[in-house]
Design an enzyme around this catalytic site. Structure first.
Site, mmCIF file in Angstrom:
data_model
loop_
_atom_site.group_PDB
_atom_site.id
_atom_site.type_symbol
_atom_site.label_atom_id
_atom_site.label_comp_id
_atom_site.label_asym_id
_atom_site.label_seq_id
_atom_site.Cartn_x
_atom_site.Cartn_y
_atom_site.Cartn_z
ATOM 1 N N GLU A 1 -79.134 17.072 -5.655
ATOM 2 C CA GLU A 1 -79.605 16.447 -4.295
ATOM 3 C C GLU A 1 -78.674 17.032 -3.200
ATOM 4 O OE1 GLU A 1 -79.528 11.985 -4.414
ATOM 5 O OE2 GLU A 1 -79.661 12.079 -2.094
ATOM 6 N N ASP B 1 -73.347 17.398 -0.223
ATOM 7 C CA ASP B 1 -73.295 17.119 1.293
ATOM 8 C C ASP B 1 -72.049 17.582 2.075
ATOM 9 O OD1 ASP B 1 -73.646 15.531 4.040
ATOM 10 O OD2 ASP B 1 -75.098 14.446 2.807
ATOM 11 N N ASP C 1 -72.643 23.072 1.697
ATOM 12 C CA ASP C 1 -73.892 23.057 2.195
ATOM 13 C C ASP C 1 -75.033 23.449 0.966
ATOM 14 O OD1 ASP C 1 -76.383 24.519 2.951
ATOM 15 O OD2 ASP C 1 -75.651 25.155 4.601
ATOM 16 N N ASP D 1 -82.153 15.923 7.804
ATOM 17 C CA ASP D 1 -82.393 15.797 9.351
ATOM 18 C C ASP D 1 -83.617 16.498 9.920
ATOM 19 O OD1 ASP D 1 -79.622 15.056 9.842
ATOM 20 O OD2 ASP D 1 -78.890 16.946 8.812
ATOM 21 N N LYS E 1 -87.163 18.701 18.043
ATOM 22 C CA LYS E 1 -87.325 19.562 19.155
ATOM 23 C C LYS E 1 -87.729 21.044 18.593
ATOM 24 C CE LYS E 1 -84.143 17.626 22.437
ATOM 25 N NZ LYS E 1 -82.643 17.594 22.756
HETATM 26 C C1 LIG Z 1 -80.553 11.915 7.831
HETATM 27 S S1 LIG Z 1 -79.406 12.081 6.833
HETATM 28 C C2 LIG Z 1 -79.876 11.277 5.380
HETATM 29 C C3 LIG Z 1 -78.983 10.994 4.414
HETATM 30 C C4 LIG Z 1 -79.402 10.208 3.061
HETATM 31 N N1 LIG Z 1 -80.211 11.154 2.303
HETATM 32 C C5 LIG Z 1 -80.074 8.885 3.490
HETATM 33 O O1 LIG Z 1 -81.319 9.034 3.327
HETATM 34 O O2 LIG Z 1 -79.227 8.131 3.902
HETATM 35 C C6 LIG Z 1 -79.212 13.768 6.275
HETATM 36 C C7 LIG Z 1 -78.112 14.344 5.265
HETATM 37 O O3 LIG Z 1 -78.113 15.673 4.976
HETATM 38 C C8 LIG Z 1 -76.925 16.305 5.107
HETATM 39 N N2 LIG Z 1 -77.269 17.636 5.044
HETATM 40 C C9 LIG Z 1 -78.128 18.365 6.143
HETATM 41 N N3 LIG Z 1 -78.094 19.880 5.671
HETATM 42 C C10 LIG Z 1 -77.366 19.846 4.532
HETATM 43 C C11 LIG Z 1 -77.207 20.880 3.701
HETATM 44 N N4 LIG Z 1 -77.648 22.079 3.979
HETATM 45 N N5 LIG Z 1 -76.224 20.733 2.533
HETATM 46 C C12 LIG Z 1 -75.877 19.463 2.444
HETATM 47 N N6 LIG Z 1 -76.301 18.323 3.138
HETATM 48 C C13 LIG Z 1 -76.843 18.282 4.311
HETATM 49 C C14 LIG Z 1 -76.214 15.690 6.396
HETATM 50 O O4 LIG Z 1 -74.795 15.908 6.398
HETATM 51 C C15 LIG Z 1 -76.679 14.304 6.341
HETATM 52 O O5 LIG Z 1 -75.587 13.552 5.245
#
Ligand SMILES: C[S@@+](CC[C@H](N)C(=O)[O-])C[C@H]1O[C@@H](n2cnc3c(N)ncnc32)[C@H](O)[C@@H]1O
Length: 217
Positions: free
Chosen positions: A50, A75, A102, A125, A129
């Site tokens: 995940e 994360d 990452d 995320d 934009k």
């Molecule tokens: C919009 S949040 C959604 C979090 C969770 N899945 C939820 O639905 O509540 C996006 C998450 O992805 C993480 N994230 C973004 N790019 C990532 C990456 N390349 N590797 C690990 N985590 C990542 C961010 O730190 C953030 O916690």
């Protein structure tokens, strides 16, 4: 891999989160450039990666309801790592491991080809934009990387509340010979995530997408 799909955030780490990280009891694996032996870590269970679990509430619920599946949860956000570890310990889960890092780098550097039974990416995320679209997690290059780490017949389950991103996911994965699938009804066994709660509250439509890793000759 130079483009980050996230903005590094500091975020306050609560005492509870810090304690959970400090006393992770083997549930927190170090991010490293060395290959991770998933068979050793998960005792031979099929493993789902995940990427971006947030606070991990949905992650832990799914891990608890499927003890025959190993969950490698990655994360970058430290407070969320603490939340996930706290919840996993509270439920005495054995089938979950976290990595602070990452998820794409972890896939690239730490996982063998075909190591995964599946991938989950819930509410990546959205980077709405146009000039930020290159930061989205679902790109042709990332789709190819994740396909290489997923066994034939394995899955990639995504959900997003951003319709243009759902369309991008479909376009990118349609163009890939390694994935086939598309929009599905919301699976009843997917818990509502923390981020999704806000999306629902703000009346944004949530789209689930499910793709299968194909055999490419
Ligand atoms: C919009 S949040 C959604 C979090 C969770 N899945 C939820 O639905 O509540 C996006 C998450 O992805 C993480 N994230 C973004 N790019 C990532 C990456 N390349 N590797 C690990 N985590 C990542 C961010 O730190 C953030 O916690």
């Amino acid at each position: 891999m130079t483009i980050r799909t996230y903005i590094p955030r500091r975020g306050r780490v609560s005492k509870r989160q810090a304690a959970a990280i400090g006393d992770a009891d083997g549930l927190l694996l170090p991010a490293s450039e060395e290959l991770l032996d998933l068979v050793e870590v998960f005792g031979g269970l099929p493993v789902v990666l995940e990427i971006g679990f947030g606070t991990g509430s949905a992650t832990v619920t799914m891990a608890a309801t499927a003890p025959d599946l190993g969950i490698l949860a990655v994360d970058v956000h430290t407070p969320g790592i603490g939340d996930l570890l706290y919840r996993a310990r509270e439920k005495h889960l054995k089938n979950i491991r976290a990595i602070a890092g990452d998820g794409l780098v972890v896939a690239d550097q730490m996982l063998l080809e075909s190591a995964l039974a599946g991938i989950r990416t819930f509410f990546p995320d959205p980077w709405p934009k146009a000039r930020h679209h290159k930061r989205r997690l679902v790109t042709p290059a990332n789709a190819a990387l994740l396909a290489s780490r997923t066994t034939v017949g394995g899955f990639w389950h995504l959900a997003t509340d951003w319709q243009p991103y759902a369309e991008q996911v479909q376009e990118v994965l349609d163009a890939s010979r390694q994935w086939t699938g598309g929009v599905i009804p919301r699976p009843t066994d997917r818990p509502v995530t923390k981020y999704e709660t806000t999306a629902i509250h703000q009346r944004r439509k949530v789209t689930d997408l499910w793709f299968r890793r194909t055999e490419v000759c």
